[in-house]
Design an enzyme around this catalytic site. Sequence first.
Site, mmCIF file in Angstrom:
data_model
loop_
_atom_site.group_PDB
_atom_site.id
_atom_site.type_symbol
_atom_site.label_atom_id
_atom_site.label_comp_id
_atom_site.label_asym_id
_atom_site.label_seq_id
_atom_site.Cartn_x
_atom_site.Cartn_y
_atom_site.Cartn_z
ATOM 1 C CG ASP A 47 -1.797 1.170 1.111
ATOM 2 O OD1 ASP A 47 -2.756 1.379 0.591
ATOM 3 O OD2 ASP A 47 -1.579 2.154 1.777
ATOM 4 C CE1 TYR A 52 0.617 7.755 2.848
ATOM 5 C CE2 TYR A 52 1.274 5.648 1.851
ATOM 6 C CZ TYR A 52 0.297 6.615 2.409
ATOM 7 O OH TYR A 52 -0.788 6.184 2.913
ATOM 8 C CE LYS A 81 -3.633 4.906 0.441
ATOM 9 N NZ LYS A 81 -2.211 4.643 0.490
ATOM 10 C CG HIS A 114 -4.504 9.732 0.068
ATOM 11 N ND1 HIS A 114 -2.926 9.659 -0.057
ATOM 12 C CD2 HIS A 114 -4.509 9.035 1.429
ATOM 13 C CE1 HIS A 114 -2.479 9.291 0.861
ATOM 14 N NE2 HIS A 114 -3.451 8.987 1.940
#
Length: 313
Positions: A47, A52, A81, A114
Amino acid sequence: MAAPSVTLNNGEKIPVLGLGTWQGLDDPGVVEQAVKDAIDAGYRHFDCAMKYGNEDVIGKAIREKISEGVVKREDLYIVTKLWNDKHKKEDVIETCKKSLENFGFDYIDLYLIHWPISVEEATGDLFSGKFVDIPLEETWEGMEECHRLGYTKSIGLSNFNSVQIDRILKVAKVKPVVNQVECHPNLNQKKLRDFCAARGIVITSYSPLGAPRRSWFKPGDPLVVIDEPEIVAIGKKYGKSPAQVVLRYLIDIGTVPIPKSSSKKRIQENINLFDFKLTPEEVATIDKFDIGVRVTPVEEFTGHPEYPFRIEF
């Protein structure tokens, strides 16, 4: 041992356990090694998210494992995402292409919105930026175009409540397969789980074991407690840790947990869940810990009194 899979509403299969990769930007080498250790331990579901900042590092780790012959790309399930400042239809498509470039892949398995909010420009961490009104329906059109172009095999949602999900379902030509939300014993999301299950949408559980490292935590803030005596006792019965019991619980109630860890030992422990199953009575015991406590206190860190959603049913 690889995790078994569940079939999504479009016929694709998702492993019932994945590795979360949030906070990997802190040390790219740590997340790269964690991904390699996870593949060696049997993980096939990863994931990720553009926010990130580690899609490239994760892609590198995976490609190295593929080149070593440890795993094939088609054996893996890669999720990423779309961030809040890329919700215009044309931005959705270009951002998905950028994620593919970051990973070094021809496709991803699942692309998620997201958060159900839009900002003009994300200038810092989390929800920074001026709020703008871009309809969720427009963003979903972009997601569907990513699917049509073959950039992603499936599309879905993250942090959406029932009202927002229904808005998408009313216009969807391609149905969302997943809604990823915070879910753990202290917030088991039963109403939302039931709502999604009735519509063929799988719940992915983030922060399944809590998230004490999160930067906004203050002394006295509630944490997800996994070492309650009842959970410890269930673990002793099966020879499992409290964390393993909680992850098994989340699988047994029909969700897909994505625990995060950089510890090789913990990564291995977290996937060692498929030689036992909780009884209905044990599930009911853990259900009692649902008190609505969340480790992602969205309203607190936005500082915006008209924050446009709540992650509730």
